[in-house]
Write an enzyme that holds these catalytic residues in place. Sequence first.
Site, PDB file in Angstrom:
ATOM      1  N   THR A   1      26.071  -8.525   0.751  1.00  0.00           N
ATOM      2  CA  THR A   1      26.369  -8.296  -0.713  1.00  0.00           C
ATOM      3  C   THR A   1      25.087  -7.608  -1.205  1.00  0.00           C
ATOM      4  OG1 THR A   1      27.650 -10.150  -0.715  1.00  0.00           O
ATOM      5  CG2 THR A   1      26.830  -9.331  -2.783  1.00  0.00           C
TER       6      THR A   1
ATOM      7  N   ASN B   1      -0.140   6.442   4.442  1.00  0.00           N
ATOM      8  CA  ASN B   1      -0.157   5.469   3.219  1.00  0.00           C
ATOM      9  C   ASN B   1      -1.694   4.886   3.252  1.00  0.00           C
ATOM     10  OD1 ASN B   1       0.497   4.520   6.218  1.00  0.00           O
ATOM     11  ND2 ASN B   1      -0.312   2.461   5.306  1.00  0.00           N
TER      12      ASN B   1
ATOM     13  N   GLY C   1      11.481   0.321  -3.080  1.00  0.00           N
ATOM     14  CA  GLY C   1      11.495   0.063  -4.247  1.00  0.00           C
ATOM     15  C   GLY C   1      10.037  -0.184  -4.913  1.00  0.00           C
TER      16      GLY C   1
ATOM     17  N   GLN D   1       5.633   6.266   0.544  1.00  0.00           N
ATOM     18  CA  GLN D   1       4.344   6.572  -0.200  1.00  0.00           C
ATOM     19  C   GLN D   1       4.822   7.903  -1.009  1.00  0.00           C
ATOM     20  OE1 GLN D   1       2.250   4.655  -1.027  1.00  0.00           O
ATOM     21  NE2 GLN D   1       2.321   3.032   0.760  1.00  0.00           N
TER      22      GLN D   1
ATOM     23  N   CYS E   1       0.065  -4.089   5.418  1.00  0.00           N
ATOM     24  CA  CYS E   1       0.510  -4.831   6.364  1.00  0.00           C
ATOM     25  C   CYS E   1      -0.365  -5.207   7.591  1.00  0.00           C
ATOM     26  CB  CYS E   1       1.879  -4.070   6.781  1.00  0.00           C
ATOM     27  SG  CYS E   1       2.878  -3.641   5.886  1.00  0.00           S
TER      28      CYS E   1
END
Length: 395
Positions: free
Chosen positions: A244, A158, A207, A186, A332
């Site tokens: 869900t 990354n 995503g 990536q 991060c």
Amino acid sequence: MQCHSDQVVYMDNNATTRIAPEVVEAMMPFLTDCYGNPSSMHTFGGQVGQAVEQARESIARLIGARAEEIVFTSCGTESDSTAILSALQTFPEKRHIVTTRVEHPAVKSLCENLDNLTGHKHRITWLSVDADGTLDLESYRQALSDETAIVSVMWANNETGVLFPVEEMARIAKERGVLFHTDAVQAVGKVPINLGATDIDFLSLSGHKLHAPKGVGVLYVAKGTPFIPFINGGHQEHGRRGGTENVASIVGLGKACELAGANMEEENTRVRALRDKLEAGLLGSVPKSLLNGHAQDRLPNTANISFEYVEGEAILLHMNQHQICASSGSACTSGSLEPSHVLRAMGVPFTAAHGSIRFSLSTYNSEEEIDFVLEKMPAIIAKLRTMSPFWEENE
């Protein structure tokens, strides 16, 4: 709140991407009228369930998988944890993991925690990289043993964009009876992937790295791979991930994968050319600058450049004054003042590692933006070097 994105030169796409307009359009019905639960027995919910399955098929097509091998998750981090912990539970007698020193924190932190668990300590082999950020396959072969439960190696780094030979590594793991996972967050959408032709058991994607929303990811689980769920609950995802489904985001991810497949050639031609122009311009106009990572075996959108004797955080602050967005490493770990663990593993000198900037492009970037950055960056670095106590003695 107003975000004036039209005024921003955004070159931080490895941190996150803008949601494609076509993705937003595909999502909208599932945020308004189509609000049924995809697990419900009635037609209203069943139609929503069909949309989830269509998205599953679109994602499978992009990565050369079967639809039934796609498990929806909340993000790449969840997918990584699910794969690794599943392997350890499947083979409780095996406490050995093989990974690399340059993994994303999603894998690195998990393995560090497993290594430190009282009474359940696991043995981690951390594969080293060379100065180009590449792995040695012979060292990898020697690391595998009868105690190895799983290998986890990212498809593309990354921070540097360096590509690892994960297909070959998966083949070697299979020969030894070891499960293989790759964090491909990536890589998906930027390089061709055909999982059906590989021995990869698990693959993670997210995503928001390919113009879909945040909060949705996928874990690919190859047919026949032993699997134990990370999140238990209802029967969703054929019992492989309770909860869900995040329908609107899943539909958006399906659309984003369709767009990524259509834009793959552009990513590897026009975007690559923009990156190369940016790289050549910066390295040619800024003294004491260097490229981090292999020159060829790299994602087409990523350039990691070190500017010696200046601080990356200071560079970013000055870039921000011109509304240029980039990063000094993984989003991060951006709160840390320590130099990147990736660049440290590559042996990048301390004076350069502290001044590294990652530029990561997308199909939304233009040549005019590249020219703007090339116009501003030399002056930014020159100004900061006048304040550096190390620059004058090394000039």
